[in-house]
Design an enzyme around this catalytic site. Structure first.
Site, PDB file in Angstrom:
ATOM      1  CB  SER A 174     -36.623   4.477  30.611  1.00 32.36           C
ATOM      2  OG  SER A 174     -37.316   5.656  30.264  1.00 32.36           O
ATOM      3  CE  LYS A 177     -40.062   4.006  27.671  1.00 32.41           C
ATOM      4  NZ  LYS A 177     -39.470   4.849  28.711  1.00 32.41           N
ATOM      5  CB  SER A 351     -36.112   4.886  25.867  1.00 30.07           C
ATOM      6  OG  SER A 351     -36.562   4.972  27.204  1.00 30.07           O
TER       7      SER A 351
END
Length: 513
Positions: A174, A177, A351
């Site tokens: 993640s 991102k 997230s």
């Protein structure tokens, strides 16, 4: 209070003395003739007038007033307070010939429960350990030993302070991102909004609910500041009833996006099928973040919800089906998301995979590419390349980082954070402000209980066999540094996560100049 009175008394006495002659003339000017039969109201009026004259005289002597009632002296003082000064950040903003700014404040910030010492802006002793001596033993922990990379960069200077295979491309999870956020903000701007609207077809009389790709659209009674499907329904019903329409054919338009709606990982509680028309991320409960079962067709579900809201507002519809609004369709009502900056912050803090995939597609649309998984990935990579970032080894396959085939380097992640802090690019600042705060917000809320809580700000990343962490921290030298730690082949996720947290905590407490 006694000292204040003693200081003020001489000035008041001087003002009163200077005002004496002028006040006397004012009093004589307003003196009322004494009638043979005095009345109480006349004495009261005379006393009030004399009092006002006395006050005006004293104020006049004490100092001139501007038209808006602010004394000139006070205005001058306010102007002086607005001159550049304060903490010394390299002399920027200082006017030639002006007094030097005050030095930076003394240490004020300590990591909650931090045993590593106070995080301060005061220079560490010259005998501090080298940064590599602090970080390497922590990054060599058994939980991370299968393969890892790291980079630490001074954001103020761009200097690499520490690197361990920082150019090796690993699965970022993640932390992808961060890249998606920088690409979207640079392509669209922080003020960009995503709009959901209703349109009336003039030829068929059909009402079309047109998805604009807003991943934060909500049907909850309390919208929390996000775009509201209920508000859209109420406004649409009002517009229809003004036209004498109380029953209508309803359809919905999802043609903004293309390609598969389901992520390559398959049906997953971390991500709904990606659609430009989705309310509450297709969640099957009242949550707004975290894993939860999703509806199979977010657009159809949203359209049915919208039909129910229209009925409650006095307009009945047919069962909604897919369609496409023509260029002749007239917009009846619309609701827009908060600015893109707010969407980025929510995405990073929680997230949020749904927002990430939507922003990748919006980046694709802004660059003329198809709004699909593939188009979004290519658009993000191209946008970062335009920013001059180190893209060697980078490979994008989505916007969220759920794809195991994604590859990023620690050098690229730290470069993204440095770019977001660039004073010449204020539009990228939400990338930093959206990072979870250790021990307080988002995916770091339950971490750093015994470390640098409140000090570390970082994006987490977790997949099977992958643990990553990338963010910022102020070290004991007073430097704002960006860091990225990536570990692959991990077999004990909690242990690997704890090892990364210890490394970031050590960085926060390190006087390693």
């Amino acid at each position: 209070m006694k000292r204040i009175a003693n200081a003020v008394r001489p000035r008041l006495a001087s003002a009163a003395t200077a005002a004496g002659p002028r006040v006397a003339r004012l009093v004589r000017a307003v003196r009322l003739p004494r009638p043979r039969t005095a009345r109480t109201w006349q004495y009261t009026a005379g006393a009030a007038t004399a009092g006002l004259a006395l006050a005006a005289g004293v104020v006049t002597v004490a100092g001139p007033w501007d038209a808006d009632g602010q004394r000139t002296a006070e205005r001058d003082r306010a102007a002086a307070l607005e001159r550049p000064g304060g903490a010394d950040h390299g002399g920027s903003g200082t006017i030639a010939g002006a007094s030097r700014p005050a030095p930076s404040a003394a240490p004020v910030l300590t990591g909650l429960g931090g045993a590593a010492g106070t995080v301060t802006t005061r220079k560490a002793p010259p005998a501090g350990k080298a940064l590599e001596d602090v970080l390497e033993p922590l990054l060599s922990a058994p939980a991370l030993a299968h393969g890892h990379s790291a980079a630490v960069v001074d954001i103020g200077t761009g200097k690499l302070l520490y690197g361990a295979d920082g150019g090796e491309a690993l699965t970022p999870a993640s932390t992808t991102k961060i890249a998606t956020a920088v690409a979207a903000l640079s392509a669209l701007g922080p003020d960009h909004r995503l709009t959901t609207r209703t349109a009336l077809e003039p030829d068929t009389g059909e009402l079309v609910l047109v998805g604009g790709g807003d991943p934060t659209l909500t049907a909850h009674p309390e919208s929390g500041g996000w775009a509201s499907l209920r508000v859209l329904a109420t406004a649409t019903a009002t517009a229809l009833k003004k036209r004498g329409i109380h029953k209508i054919t309803l359809s919905y338009d999802t043609t903004l996006y293309s390609g598969p709606a389901v992520h390559p990982i398959g049906v997953n509680e971390n991500l709904a099928p990606v659609s430009p028309l989705t309310a509450d991320e297709g969640r099957t409960d009242g949550s707004d973040h975290g894993p939860i079962a999703r509806v199979a067709d977010p657009a159809a579900t949203t359209a049915r919800t919208f039909a129910g809201l229209l009925k409650a507002a006095g307009v009945t519809t047919t069962s909604p089906g897919p369609s496409k609004a023509t260029s002749r369709a007239r917009t009846l009502a619309a609701v827009s998301s908060p600015p893109l900056s707010a969407l980025v912050e929510r995405m990073l803090t929680n997230s949020d995979n749904d927002i990430a995939e939507a922003l990748a597609r919006q980046t694709a649309l802004a660059s003329g590419r198809p709004a699909s998984f593939d188009g979004g990935a290519k658009a993000v990579a191209a946008q970062l390349g335009k920013l001059g970032l180190p893209m060697t080894g980078a490979s994008f396959h989505d916007g969220s980082g759920l794809n195991h085939d994604d590859r990023l380097t620690a050098n690229l992640l730290t470069a993204l954070l440095v770019k977001a802090a660039d004073p010449a690019r204020p539009g990228l600042r939400p990338v930093l402000t959206g990072l979870p705060v250790a021990g307080f917000t988002g995916t770091l809320a339950a971490r750093y209980a015994d470390g640098a809580a409140g000090v570390v700000r970082a994006k987490t990343g977790t997949l099977t066999g992958v643990n990553t962490l990338a963010g910022t921290v102020v070290d004991r030298d007073g430097r704002l540094v960006a860091f990225a730690f990536l570990a692959s082949g991990t077999t004990d996720a909690p242990a690997a996560q704890a090892a990364l947290d210890r490394t970031a905590t050590a960085l926060a407490g390190c006087g390693c100049g």
